[in-house]
Design an enzyme around this catalytic site. Sequence first.
Site, PDB file in Angstrom:
ATOM      1  N   THR A  88      28.205   3.849  15.052  1.00 34.22           N
ATOM      2  CA  THR A  88      28.095   3.514  16.465  1.00 34.22           C
ATOM      3  C   THR A  88      27.345   4.629  17.194  1.00 34.22           C
ATOM      4  O   THR A  88      26.700   5.455  16.541  1.00 34.22           O
ATOM      5  CB  THR A  88      29.495   3.238  17.070  1.00 34.22           C
ATOM      6  OG1 THR A  88      29.349   2.671  18.369  1.00 34.22           O
ATOM      7  CG2 THR A  88      30.350   4.495  17.169  1.00 34.22           C
ATOM      8  N   ASN A  89      27.391   4.662  18.510  1.00 39.13           N
ATOM      9  CA  ASN A  89      26.704   5.715  19.265  1.00 39.13           C
ATOM     10  C   ASN A  89      27.547   6.087  20.488  1.00 39.13           C
ATOM     11  O   ASN A  89      28.627   5.532  20.700  1.00 39.13           O
ATOM     12  CB  ASN A  89      25.302   5.241  19.662  1.00 39.13           C
ATOM     13  CG  ASN A  89      25.358   3.999  20.510  1.00 39.13           C
ATOM     14  OD1 ASN A  89      25.889   4.003  21.619  1.00 39.13           O
ATOM     15  ND2 ASN A  89      24.846   2.894  19.986  1.00 39.13           N
TER      16      ASN A  89
END
Length: 214
Positions: free
Chosen positions: A21-22
């Site tokens: 993810t980020n």
Amino acid sequence: MTFLITAGPTREAIDPVRYLTNRSSGKMGYAIADVAASKGYRVILISGPIDSGVDVPDGVDYVPVESAGEMYAAVERWIGSADVAIFAAAVADYRPVECMEQKLKKEGEEMDLRLVRNRDILGSARDVFLFNGVLVGFAAETENVLENARGKLLKKGCDMVVANDVSRSDIGFDSDENEVVLVFREGEEIVEKASKKSIARSVVSAAMSLEGEM
Ligand code: CTP
């Protein structure tokens, strides 16, 4: 008048317990959804998983998704009802080639994870989804902010790109403040550092003026 807004990060599964993810908090997209809904417009908010504690704004049609693939499908499903589409999500550019059915067991000192490109949702709006309303993208840049943002505007068929410099630690990501440049087909406009709510008001009113010109 209907707004479709994408927000938040996406999660790309590696196995049943792990994902890529980020750092997107979703705050900017949710603030835009909140402003548009409080002006009385219908808002379809398609959002990846948010753990920054921001609440889903009152009165929006909320479509929760996890992965970029799910976000693509949701946008494809709903964009036909929108007059203005604002793509604030930080969509993962790549996902693991396959999601393992069982939890991966560690082996050896190194491991390779093969990734494959996700489809560009904003980049599909014009050519694939045949969207002909006001199209707004975001560009998170660390260098050549204006030039890169203008490149994205042209490549993805946007009417406006909201560009921000993510190399600055005082704005963006987890912060409650932001400073952006609104890049149009002709010209640009700096929105000085302010709360994300205030930036959201500028984004919505710029999108509304573009809508009025169409
Ligand atoms: N976007 C999208 N679907 C993707 C990737 C990005 O809809 N699969 C949208 C984002 O929501 C944002 C814009 O496209 O509005 C960002 O453009 P992008 O070119 O993906 O930005 P970067 O990932 O920063 O691109 P690059 O790595 O080329 O700088």
